[in-house]
Design a protein around this motif. Sequence first.
Motif, PDB file in Angstrom:
ATOM      1  N   ASP A 182       2.902   6.302   2.157  1.00 46.90           N
ATOM      2  CA  ASP A 182       1.798   5.362   2.366  1.00 46.90           C
ATOM      3  C   ASP A 182       0.477   6.122   2.430  1.00 46.90           C
ATOM      4  O   ASP A 182      -0.538   5.584   2.834  1.00 46.90           O
ATOM      5  CB  ASP A 182       2.023   4.532   3.635  1.00 46.90           C
ATOM      6  CG  ASP A 182       2.040   5.375   4.899  1.00 46.90           C
ATOM      7  OD1 ASP A 182       2.034   6.613   4.801  1.00 46.90           O
ATOM      8  OD2 ASP A 182       2.072   4.797   5.991  1.00 46.90           O
ATOM      9  N   HIS A 186       0.814  -1.217   0.000  1.00 48.61           N
ATOM     10  CA  HIS A 186       0.000   0.000   0.000  1.00 48.61           C
ATOM     11  C   HIS A 186       0.850   1.270   0.000  1.00 48.61           C
ATOM     12  O   HIS A 186       0.478   2.279   0.586  1.00 48.61           O
ATOM     13  CB  HIS A 186      -0.953   0.023   1.202  1.00 48.61           C
ATOM     14  CG  HIS A 186      -1.800  -1.191   1.307  1.00 48.61           C
ATOM     15  ND1 HIS A 186      -2.862  -1.422   0.467  1.00 48.61           N
ATOM     16  CD2 HIS A 186      -1.741  -2.253   2.141  1.00 48.61           C
ATOM     17  CE1 HIS A 186      -3.426  -2.573   0.780  1.00 48.61           C
ATOM     18  NE2 HIS A 186      -2.763  -3.102   1.786  1.00 48.61           N
ATOM     19  N   ARG A 187       1.994   1.226  -0.634  1.00 47.82           N
ATOM     20  CA  ARG A 187       2.881   2.387  -0.714  1.00 47.82           C
ATOM     21  C   ARG A 187       2.945   2.863  -2.156  1.00 47.82           C
ATOM     22  O   ARG A 187       2.650   2.122  -3.078  1.00 47.82           O
ATOM     23  CB  ARG A 187       4.270   2.051  -0.184  1.00 47.82           C
ATOM     24  CG  ARG A 187       4.246   1.734   1.315  1.00 47.82           C
ATOM     25  CD  ARG A 187       5.610   1.427   1.864  1.00 47.82           C
ATOM     26  NE  ARG A 187       6.558   2.512   1.721  1.00 47.82           N
ATOM     27  CZ  ARG A 187       6.660   3.550   2.550  1.00 47.82           C
ATOM     28  NH1 ARG A 187       5.862   3.657   3.568  1.00 47.82           N
ATOM     29  NH2 ARG A 187       7.576   4.473   2.357  1.00 47.82           N
TER      30      ARG A 187
END
Length: 109
Positions: free
Chosen positions: A36, A14-15
């Motif tokens: 993030d 999720h970056r």
Amino acid sequence: MRYSDVKLSPMRDHRFKLIAPLRFRGVIVPRGYRTDGASVPRIFWWLFPPNRTDYLPCAIIHDYLCDLGRFKEADEMFRACLEELRVDRFSRAVMYLAVRAYHMIRYGQ
């Protein structure tokens, strides 16, 4: 500032990585910066998703300034960016108070 000013490439976990610099009021987040999104506790993701386009540019600028140790400036820029992007008043207040309280408790700033 607009969401379209943010050019991101997805990464793992999720970056995201900026593929073009992000500029706001004299702050330039460099190309290659990794984020993030908003650091929202998972229990509140239903209300404030971490990568919501309404405030993602603000979160990136805030994270960058925090990484530089400029916490008070980061919080004030966060608030200014939220206002400029016309994030609703309730969300602005909750998010600003959350980051401000965290920095005051954690770092005394």
